[in-house]
Scaffold this motif. Structure first.
Motif, mmCIF file in Angstrom:
data_model
loop_
_atom_site.group_PDB
_atom_site.id
_atom_site.type_symbol
_atom_site.label_atom_id
_atom_site.label_comp_id
_atom_site.label_asym_id
_atom_site.label_seq_id
_atom_site.Cartn_x
_atom_site.Cartn_y
_atom_site.Cartn_z
ATOM 1 N N SER A 1 11.969 26.842 -9.635
ATOM 2 C CA SER A 1 12.970 26.321 -8.931
ATOM 3 C C SER A 1 12.342 25.449 -7.741
ATOM 4 O O SER A 1 12.901 24.325 -7.689
ATOM 5 N N ALA A 2 11.204 25.606 -7.403
ATOM 6 C CA ALA A 2 10.485 24.784 -6.606
ATOM 7 C C ALA A 2 9.987 23.500 -7.334
ATOM 8 O O ALA A 2 10.154 22.595 -6.811
ATOM 9 N N LEU A 3 9.660 23.567 -8.560
ATOM 10 C CA LEU A 3 9.256 22.453 -9.348
ATOM 11 C C LEU A 3 10.513 21.622 -9.661
ATOM 12 O O LEU A 3 10.307 20.381 -9.624
ATOM 13 N N THR A 4 11.588 22.120 -9.862
ATOM 14 C CA THR A 4 12.913 21.391 -9.854
ATOM 15 C C THR A 4 12.971 20.434 -8.859
ATOM 16 O O THR A 4 13.305 19.168 -8.880
ATOM 17 N N TYR A 5 13.077 21.222 -7.570
ATOM 18 C CA TYR A 5 13.079 20.372 -6.361
ATOM 19 C C TYR A 5 11.997 19.294 -6.190
ATOM 20 O O TYR A 5 12.504 18.320 -5.654
ATOM 21 N N VAL A 6 10.787 19.720 -6.564
ATOM 22 C CA VAL A 6 9.700 18.804 -6.346
ATOM 23 C C VAL A 6 9.916 17.672 -7.307
ATOM 24 O O VAL A 6 9.704 16.474 -6.906
ATOM 25 N N LYS A 7 10.444 17.829 -8.599
ATOM 26 C CA LYS A 7 10.675 16.659 -9.275
ATOM 27 C C LYS A 7 11.719 15.739 -8.945
ATOM 28 O O LYS A 7 11.600 14.321 -9.054
ATOM 29 N N TRP A 8 12.634 16.076 -8.227
ATOM 30 C CA TRP A 8 13.685 15.300 -7.714
ATOM 31 C C TRP A 8 13.170 14.551 -6.377
ATOM 32 O O TRP A 8 13.492 13.520 -6.096
ATOM 33 N N ARG A 9 12.584 15.392 -5.445
ATOM 34 C CA ARG A 9 12.074 14.670 -4.131
ATOM 35 C C ARG A 9 10.908 13.741 -4.294
ATOM 36 O O ARG A 9 10.675 12.960 -3.450
ATOM 37 N N LEU B 1 0.690 -1.013 -0.155
ATOM 38 C CA LEU B 1 -0.073 -0.060 -0.050
ATOM 39 C C LEU B 1 0.845 1.242 0.031
ATOM 40 O O LEU B 1 0.475 2.263 -0.738
ATOM 41 N N SER B 2 1.994 1.399 0.696
ATOM 42 C CA SER B 2 3.009 2.324 0.646
ATOM 43 C C SER B 2 3.476 2.675 -0.507
ATOM 44 O O SER B 2 3.884 3.639 -0.986
ATOM 45 N N ALA B 3 4.043 1.451 -1.134
ATOM 46 C CA ALA B 3 4.509 1.747 -2.399
ATOM 47 C C ALA B 3 3.479 2.180 -3.475
ATOM 48 O O ALA B 3 3.924 2.977 -4.407
ATOM 49 N N ILE B 4 2.295 1.778 -3.617
ATOM 50 C CA ILE B 4 1.227 2.047 -4.431
ATOM 51 C C ILE B 4 1.083 3.635 -4.184
ATOM 52 O O ILE B 4 0.962 4.363 -4.985
ATOM 53 N N GLY B 5 0.985 3.744 -2.854
ATOM 54 C CA GLY B 5 0.635 5.252 -2.659
ATOM 55 C C GLY B 5 1.845 6.407 -2.711
ATOM 56 O O GLY B 5 1.357 7.535 -3.347
ATOM 57 N N GLY B 6 3.032 5.957 -2.755
ATOM 58 C CA GLY B 6 4.208 6.672 -3.073
ATOM 59 C C GLY B 6 4.275 6.963 -4.245
ATOM 60 O O GLY B 6 4.626 7.982 -4.929
ATOM 61 N N THR B 7 3.942 5.767 -5.059
ATOM 62 C CA THR B 7 4.066 6.008 -6.531
ATOM 63 C C THR B 7 3.046 6.968 -7.159
ATOM 64 O O THR B 7 3.218 7.726 -8.061
ATOM 65 N N PHE B 8 1.829 6.655 -6.696
ATOM 66 C CA PHE B 8 0.691 7.713 -6.791
ATOM 67 C C PHE B 8 1.209 9.386 -6.598
ATOM 68 O O PHE B 8 0.599 9.999 -7.497
ATOM 69 N N LEU B 9 1.529 9.418 -5.456
ATOM 70 C CA LEU B 9 2.168 10.862 -4.989
ATOM 71 C C LEU B 9 3.194 11.240 -5.913
ATOM 72 O O LEU B 9 3.205 12.489 -6.230
ATOM 73 N N THR B 10 4.025 10.456 -6.578
ATOM 74 C CA THR B 10 5.110 10.616 -7.505
ATOM 75 C C THR B 10 4.345 11.134 -8.683
ATOM 76 O O THR B 10 4.844 12.188 -9.129
ATOM 77 N N GLY B 11 3.448 10.417 -9.338
ATOM 78 C CA GLY B 11 2.823 11.038 -10.365
ATOM 79 C C GLY B 11 2.047 12.313 -10.222
ATOM 80 O O GLY B 11 2.049 12.971 -11.150
ATOM 81 N N VAL B 12 1.300 12.355 -8.980
ATOM 82 C CA VAL B 12 0.665 13.689 -8.914
ATOM 83 C C VAL B 12 1.511 14.877 -8.862
ATOM 84 O O VAL B 12 1.224 15.779 -9.587
ATOM 85 N N SER B 13 2.752 14.612 -8.159
ATOM 86 C CA SER B 13 3.922 15.682 -7.989
ATOM 87 C C SER B 13 4.153 15.878 -9.399
ATOM 88 O O SER B 13 4.523 17.338 -9.747
ATOM 89 N N LEU B 14 4.584 14.803 -10.296
ATOM 90 C CA LEU B 14 5.114 15.283 -11.577
ATOM 91 C C LEU B 14 4.121 16.015 -12.374
ATOM 92 O O LEU B 14 4.401 16.688 -13.296
ATOM 93 N N THR B 15 3.020 15.289 -12.417
ATOM 94 C CA THR B 15 1.927 15.823 -13.378
ATOM 95 C C THR B 15 1.352 17.169 -13.024
ATOM 96 O O THR B 15 1.168 18.051 -13.826
ATOM 97 N N PHE B 16 0.896 17.335 -11.914
ATOM 98 C CA PHE B 16 0.264 18.629 -11.385
ATOM 99 C C PHE B 16 1.334 19.599 -10.532
ATOM 100 O O PHE B 16 0.651 20.559 -9.702
ATOM 101 N N GLY B 17 2.500 19.251 -10.420
ATOM 102 C CA GLY B 17 3.379 20.265 -9.571
ATOM 103 C C GLY B 17 3.303 21.732 -9.781
ATOM 104 O O GLY B 17 3.378 22.525 -8.943
ATOM 105 N N THR B 18 3.278 22.058 -10.896
ATOM 106 C CA THR B 18 2.970 23.399 -11.392
ATOM 107 C C THR B 18 1.826 24.302 -10.791
ATOM 108 O O THR B 18 2.013 25.131 -10.042
ATOM 109 N N PRO B 19 0.727 23.736 -10.858
ATOM 110 C CA PRO B 19 -0.415 24.435 -10.399
ATOM 111 C C PRO B 19 -0.783 24.321 -9.004
ATOM 112 O O PRO B 19 -0.923 25.114 -8.082
ATOM 113 N N LEU B 20 -0.037 23.089 -8.267
ATOM 114 C CA LEU B 20 -0.132 23.011 -6.819
ATOM 115 C C LEU B 20 0.978 23.720 -6.100
ATOM 116 O O LEU B 20 0.552 24.648 -5.342
ATOM 117 N N LEU B 21 2.055 24.121 -6.863
ATOM 118 C CA LEU B 21 2.999 25.165 -6.090
ATOM 119 C C LEU B 21 2.489 26.429 -6.567
ATOM 120 O O LEU B 21 2.827 27.158 -5.423
#
Length: 166
Positions: A149-157, A115-135
Motif C-alpha cells: 500500500s505504501a508503494l502505491t502511495y509513493v508511486k503517485w506522490r 536544478l529543481s526540475a532535474i533533482g525532482g525527476t531524479f527523486l521520482t526515478g529513485v522512488s519508482l525504481t527503489f521504492g520497495t527496498p526503501l520502504l
C-alpha cells in the motif's frame, strides 16, 4: 575629522559616515515577501502528507492508513535532500535584487528552477525504481504488510516531486 580605516592593501581610507549610509527600514510586508516563499517550500510536503492522511483515514482501511507513515517519510525526506536549492536561491536572488541586478536575479532563478526540475525527476526515478527496498527499510521487518500500500502511495506522490522542489 573623519576616522581612518585600512583597506585590503593596507592604505588608509576614510570610513563611511553614518550620513553616507542609506538606511532602509523593515516593515512586516517586506519581511513577509522575503520569508513566504522559503516557508512555503519547507511546509508544502508535510501539508500534502497531512491532507492525504486525512483523506485516507476517512475513506480507507487501517492498513492503508498505516502505510502512509513509511510512504510519507520516504517522499518528504527525499524532498528535503534538495531544499538547499530553495534556501540558496532565496538568498542569492535577494542579494542580487538588493544590489539592483535583476539580470543576475533572473539567472539565479532560472538555474534554480532547472536544478529543481532535474533533482525532482531524479527523486521520482529513485522512488519508482527503489521504492520497495526503501520502504522495507523504513517500515521494518515487523511491518512488511504495509509496504504494498505504501508503494502505491509513493508511486503517485513521486510524480509530484519535480513540482514540490520547484
Amino acid at each position: 575629522m573623519a576616522m581612518q580605516s585600512m583597506d585590503a592593501t593596507g592604505d588608509a581610507s576614510p570610513s563611511p559616515r553614518s550620513s553616507d549610509l542609506e538606511i532602509t527600514s523593515l516593515d512586516a510586508r517586506k519581511v513577509a515577501k522575503f520569508i513566504a516563499p522559503t516557508l512555503a517550500l519547507w511546509i508544502a510536503p508535510p501539508v500534502m502528507s497531512l491532507i492525504d492522511t486525512a483523506v485516507v483515514g476517512r475513506t480507507c482501511s487501517a492498513v492503508q492508513l498505516a502505510s502512509l507513515s513509511p510512504a510519507c517519510t520516504l517522499i518528504d525526506a527525499s524532498a528535503y535532500l534538495f531544499m538547499f536549492v530553495a534556501t540558496a536561491c532565496t538568498n542569492l536572488v535577494a542579494d542580487a535584487l538588493a544590489s539592483g541586478d535583476t539580470k543576475e536575479a533572473d539567472l539565479v532563478l532560472s538555474d534554480a528552477l532547472w536544478l529543481s526540475a532535474i533533482g525532482g525527476t531524479f527523486l521520482t526515478g529513485v522512488s519508482l525504481t527503489f521504492g520497495t527496498p526503501l520502504l522495507r527499510a523504513i517500515a521494518g521487518a515487523a511491518s512488511y504488510d504495509v509496504v504494498p500500500s505504501a508503494l502505491t502511495y509513493v508511486k503517485w506522490r513521486a510524480w509530484g516531486q519535480p513540482a514540490v522542489l520547484m
